[in-house]
Design a protein around this motif. Structure first.
Motif, PDB file in Angstrom:
ATOM      1  N   VAL A   8      90.501  11.723 136.609  1.00  0.00           N
ATOM      2  CA  VAL A   8      91.280  10.491 136.749  1.00  0.00           C
ATOM      3  C   VAL A   8      90.392   9.482 137.474  1.00  0.00           C
ATOM      4  O   VAL A   8      89.641   9.859 138.385  1.00  0.00           O
ATOM      5  N   ILE A  12      92.307   4.583 140.887  1.00  0.00           N
ATOM      6  CA  ILE A  12      93.739   4.799 140.592  1.00  0.00           C
ATOM      7  C   ILE A  12      94.314   5.857 141.527  1.00  0.00           C
ATOM      8  O   ILE A  12      95.410   5.700 142.060  1.00  0.00           O
ATOM      9  N   ASN A  16      97.210   4.740 144.183  1.00  0.00           N
ATOM     10  CA  ASN A  16      98.559   5.229 143.892  1.00  0.00           C
ATOM     11  C   ASN A  16      99.014   6.377 144.771  1.00  0.00           C
ATOM     12  O   ASN A  16     100.215   6.601 144.911  1.00  0.00           O
ATOM     13  N   LYS A  34     102.618  11.533 138.179  1.00  0.00           N
ATOM     14  CA  LYS A  34     102.573  10.199 137.551  1.00  0.00           C
ATOM     15  C   LYS A  34     101.134   9.713 137.424  1.00  0.00           C
ATOM     16  O   LYS A  34     100.766   9.072 136.441  1.00  0.00           O
ATOM     17  N   VAL A  35     100.311  10.008 138.404  1.00  0.00           N
ATOM     18  CA  VAL A  35      98.895   9.619 138.366  1.00  0.00           C
ATOM     19  C   VAL A  35      98.160  10.381 137.265  1.00  0.00           C
ATOM     20  O   VAL A  35      97.209   9.867 136.673  1.00  0.00           O
ATOM     21  N   GLU A  37      99.033  10.735 134.397  1.00  0.00           N
ATOM     22  CA  GLU A  37      99.153  10.002 133.136  1.00  0.00           C
ATOM     23  C   GLU A  37      97.890   9.191 132.829  1.00  0.00           C
ATOM     24  O   GLU A  37      97.659   8.793 131.696  1.00  0.00           O
ATOM     25  N   TYR A  38      97.060   8.939 133.852  1.00  0.00           N
ATOM     26  CA  TYR A  38      95.795   8.216 133.671  1.00  0.00           C
ATOM     27  C   TYR A  38      94.631   9.165 133.379  1.00  0.00           C
ATOM     28  O   TYR A  38      93.493   8.728 133.255  1.00  0.00           O
ATOM     29  N   GLU A  40      92.018  11.730 131.638  1.00  0.00           N
ATOM     30  CA  GLU A  40      91.308  11.865 130.368  1.00  0.00           C
ATOM     31  C   GLU A  40      90.439  13.104 130.462  1.00  0.00           C
ATOM     32  O   GLU A  40      90.192  13.616 131.554  1.00  0.00           O
ATOM     33  N   TYR A  53      85.129   8.733 138.996  1.00  0.00           N
ATOM     34  CA  TYR A  53      86.202   9.624 138.559  1.00  0.00           C
ATOM     35  C   TYR A  53      86.299  10.799 139.515  1.00  0.00           C
ATOM     36  O   TYR A  53      85.304  11.229 140.094  1.00  0.00           O
TER      37      TYR A  53
END
Length: 194
Positions: A8, A12, A16, A34-35, A37-38, A40, A53
């Protein structure tokens, strides 16, 4: 080492979760998911040293019915060279693309379960208790990783990868009284917060 792993963006996570480079932060698990969701998946080679990252790592401290903690020492045969010969109380590892579930939360737990099952023989039942987030920028290896701290309560557990780890069960007091031990940074943080 060219597996695809979950990460992530660092900014972010910091914004967050309110962790602001602290070592340990209590964060509601729903906020953490919820974090995700970002998140990859990136080639591990591509992201291993990229501080933009954070690679998401479940970090589980196991306690048995006598309230003793599973303590591990990484041998030089273990994969992460930056952690050789260090003492750890956490089991965990990267979330891989192969762990994908219906959501990133399910993917996280599938990855956590895979990592635990790769490293331990566990006598059920197992109960996992989430504690918070480890973010330690004091060591090279930890600047690109974010730990999600759990305590796993088990009847017993044994290391599968005996060539990669030495193990012993100790009380928290016994651990705190050990002298001359080279602890992983996350282990120091986890010990203060379990």
């Amino acid at each position: 080492m060219n597996e695809k792993i979950m990460a992530v963006p660092t900014n972010i996570l910091l914004e967050n979760l309110g962790i602001k480079n602290k070592n340990f932060t209590k964060v509601e698990f729903s906020k953490f998911t919820k974090v995700l969701e970002y998140a990859e998946f990136f080639s591990r080679n591509e992201i291993e040293n990229n501080k933009n990252y954070k690679q998401i790592i479940p970090y589980v401290v196991f306690k048995n019915k006598e309230n003793k903690i599973l303590v591990l020492k990484r041998t030089e045969k273990q994969g992460e060279k930056r952690l050789h010969n260090k003492v750890s109380i956490g089991i965990g590892g990267h979330i891989n693309e192969n762990d994908k579930g219906f959501s990133f939360e399910q993917t996280f737990f599938k990855g956590m379960e895979r990592e635990v099952n790769e490293e331990l023989w566990i006598t059920p039942p197992t109960k996992y208790v989430y504690l918070g987030i480890i973010n330690d920028d004091s060591e090279d290896v930890s600047t690109v990783h974010l730990g999600v701290l759990f305590v796993g309560h088990v009847e017993s557990a044994e290391i599968k990868e005996v060539e990669n780890f030495e193990s012993i069960w100790l009380t928290k007091e016994e651990l705190n009284n050990l002298k001359g031990v080279d602890y992983e940074g996350w282990t120091k943080i986890a010990l203060e917060n379990i």
